[in-house]
Design a protein around this motif. Structure first.
Motif, mmCIF file in Angstrom:
data_model
loop_
_atom_site.group_PDB
_atom_site.id
_atom_site.type_symbol
_atom_site.label_atom_id
_atom_site.label_comp_id
_atom_site.label_asym_id
_atom_site.label_seq_id
_atom_site.Cartn_x
_atom_site.Cartn_y
_atom_site.Cartn_z
ATOM 1 N N VAL A 121 0.724 -1.172 -0.019
ATOM 2 C CA VAL A 121 0.003 -0.043 -0.014
ATOM 3 C C VAL A 121 0.989 1.328 0.011
ATOM 4 C CG1 VAL A 121 -1.623 1.354 1.508
ATOM 5 C CG2 VAL A 121 -2.011 -1.451 1.156
ATOM 6 N N GLU A 122 2.009 1.183 0.998
ATOM 7 C CA GLU A 122 2.776 2.345 0.905
ATOM 8 C C GLU A 122 3.524 2.380 -0.368
ATOM 9 O OE1 GLU A 122 2.207 4.642 3.172
ATOM 10 O OE2 GLU A 122 0.943 3.348 4.423
ATOM 11 N N VAL A 124 2.717 1.991 -3.156
ATOM 12 C CA VAL A 124 1.753 2.627 -4.176
ATOM 13 C C VAL A 124 1.633 4.165 -3.826
ATOM 14 C CG1 VAL A 124 -0.616 2.907 -5.311
ATOM 15 C CG2 VAL A 124 0.396 0.768 -4.862
ATOM 16 N N ALA A 125 1.619 4.391 -2.762
ATOM 17 C CA ALA A 125 1.644 5.733 -1.983
ATOM 18 C C ALA A 125 2.815 6.657 -2.794
ATOM 19 C CB ALA A 125 1.517 5.847 -0.430
ATOM 20 N N GLN A 128 2.268 7.522 -6.051
ATOM 21 C CA GLN A 128 1.306 8.412 -6.191
ATOM 22 C C GLN A 128 1.870 9.910 -5.871
ATOM 23 O OE1 GLN A 128 -1.875 7.165 -3.522
ATOM 24 N NE2 GLN A 128 -3.393 7.532 -5.175
ATOM 25 N N GLU A 268 -4.514 5.719 -7.744
ATOM 26 C CA GLU A 268 -5.579 5.703 -6.426
ATOM 27 C C GLU A 268 -6.386 4.278 -6.523
ATOM 28 O OE1 GLU A 268 -7.270 6.765 -3.221
ATOM 29 O OE2 GLU A 268 -5.619 7.411 -4.147
ATOM 30 N N MET A 271 -4.186 1.705 -5.508
ATOM 31 C CA MET A 271 -4.002 1.533 -3.921
ATOM 32 C C MET A 271 -5.333 1.074 -3.342
ATOM 33 S SD MET A 271 -3.537 4.931 -1.492
ATOM 34 C CE MET A 271 -1.482 4.511 -1.217
ATOM 35 N N LYS A 274 -5.063 -2.648 -3.172
ATOM 36 C CA LYS A 274 -4.398 -3.186 -2.201
ATOM 37 C C LYS A 274 -4.740 -2.913 -0.604
ATOM 38 C CE LYS A 274 -0.469 -3.050 -5.143
ATOM 39 N NZ LYS A 274 -0.029 -4.374 -5.343
ATOM 40 N N GLN A 275 -5.391 -1.935 -0.725
ATOM 41 C CA GLN A 275 -5.867 -1.519 0.689
ATOM 42 C C GLN A 275 -7.147 -2.455 1.150
ATOM 43 O OE1 GLN A 275 -4.954 0.907 2.819
ATOM 44 N NE2 GLN A 275 -5.967 0.129 4.401
#
Length: 429
Positions: A121-122, A124-125, A128, A268, A271, A274-275
């Motif tokens: 998740v992080e 992908v952040a 972003q 997004e 993400m 994955k979240q």
């Protein structure tokens, strides 16, 4: 005074050198390079990427073990010793005699790959943040280039008005002599003075606009205090014949490939997927492993035991968070579709607007600009020789200035719309 076509560096200079180097002359390319290197806004936005990397680093860390020390007696009374019927030996040397205590060490073990999924998740952040930074640069460059276009327009307009102001000054001086000799009426002289005053006021307004524009650019570029920025005007004009050959479909495809805000919308969506995976992993309880030591609290003097604990997922299986993550995923997919449609609409609008402006400019005779200059020279000469009246001369001068300004404004508008179209595709045409 410092004259610099490249990107100068004023930091680390002595005060006397800075006083001498208070003026920077740069072309458009150097101005943009200086902006990208020194802008405080860019430096601040870039830190968002570092923040995302720090968050990813945090997700990679293992949870800390916990240590608990309990049941420590600070002293033991004779009654307690009589009750137990024995004494506890000291721990170290003479310390810790009759000291009872217990210790427990506990470690959380995440199950179902929660740590790995949170790292994803992080990750992908981070991507972003990089996409958002590129989009910030895209918008900043467009605004900055349009400011440079406006600066160029004001400088050329100012030069146009300055030239005509000097011309009227010469005519006024010559007419003043004729008025003194009684060969010309004073009314015409006053009318010429009024025309010159109008030009002076227009010049003053252009200079005020230039001062405001230079201040705005200095703030964006983070120039040292007191530095005066001068723009080196470039000759020539974009090759419109090549621009009109580019098709709308080609531009749309490039926008879909290059636009960082569209990539951000797609990220997004990734993400949220994955979240959702991470929230589903939360249904599996984590495991706590324990090891304990007890001194004097059991039938054994030194007792070491092992244990484990786990939540029983009878009631809370993270149902609400999973449902929310599913809704976030659907929402991100819809927003991604809308962003794609928005990008295509922006490209289409910018393209059609530019083509319309180019069509208007190409309808103007290519020799019209030079023809205006020749006609004004003829009118000025004929007025000096008194072949035409002052009214005829000033009427043409007004029409001349209006048409010159239309040409300058059209060129500025075309450059602005080229920048807008290049911004919508995030690349050069």
């Amino acid at each position: 005074m410092l004259t610099a076509i490249g990107v100068p560096s004023l930091r680390g200079q002595s005060l006397s050198n800075q006083v001498q180097a208070d003026t920077l002359r740069m072309d458009r390319f150097s101005c943009e390079a200086y902006l990208l290197q020194n802008s405080v806004m860019i430096l601040a936005e870039k830190l968002e990427i570092e923040k995302a990397l720090a968050q990813k680093w945090q997700a990679q860390l293992w949870p800390n073990p916990s240590l608990e020390i309990d049941e420590v007696n600070l002293w033991a009374s004779p009654a307690q010793l009589g009750y137990f019927g024995e004494e506890l030996p000291p721990l170290v040397g003479g310390f810790g005699k009759n000291l009872q205590m217990s210790m427990a060490l506990e470690q959380l073990v995440q199950t179902a790959g929660k740590r790995r999924k949170l790292i994803a998740v992080e990750e992908v952040a981070v991507h972003q943040s990089e996409a958002y930074f590129k989009d910030f640069l895209r918008e900043l460059k467009q605004s900055f280039r349009e400011l440079l276009n406006q600066w160029e327009y004001l400088e050329r307009n100012k030069a146009l008005l300055s030239g005509q102001y000097e011309s009227l000054s010469q005519l006024k001086a010559a007419m003043g002599k004729q008025v003194t000799l009684g060969n010309t009426g004073k009314a015409e002289y006053v009318r010429l003075m009024a025309a010159q005053l109008e030009l002076k006021k227009a010049l003053f307004e252009k200079e005020e606009d230039l001062i405001s524009l230079q201040q705005e650019l200095s703030l964006l570029m983070n120039l040292p205090s007191g530095t005066i920025l001068e723009l080196v005007l470039e000759e020539g004009f974009p090759e419109l014949e090549k621009i009109v050959l580019v098709t709308l479909g080609e531009l749309e495809n490039r926008a879909l490939e290059n636009r960082p805000d569209l990539r951000g919308a797609l990220l997004e969506e990734t993400m949220q997927e994955k979240q959702l995976t991470y929230e589903k992993a939360q249904r599996v309880p984590d495991l706590n492993l324990k090891v304990g030591y007890d001194r004097g609290g059991n039938f054994m003097l030194d007792f070491i035991g092992f244990g484990a604990s786990i939540d029983l997922p009878f009631f809370n299986r993270n149902q609400g968070n999973i449902k929310r993550a599913q809704l976030h995923q659907q929402q991100a997919a819809l927003r991604s579709q809308h962003k794609q449609a928005t990008v295509l609409a922006e490209v289409r609008t910018a393209y059609l607007s530019l083509m319309k402006e180019i069509g208007f400019y190409q309808d103007i005779d290519g020799q019209y600009d030079e023809e205006l200059d020749r006609l004004l020279d003829n009118y000025t000469r004929n007025f000096s020789e008194r072949n035409i009246s002052l009214v005829d001369y000033l009427d043409f001068l007004e029409a001349y200035l209006e048409n010159k300004e239309i040409l300058l404004d059209t060129k500025r508008s075309i450059k602005d719309k080229i920048e807008t179209l290049q911004s919508t595709i995030h690349g050069d045409i």
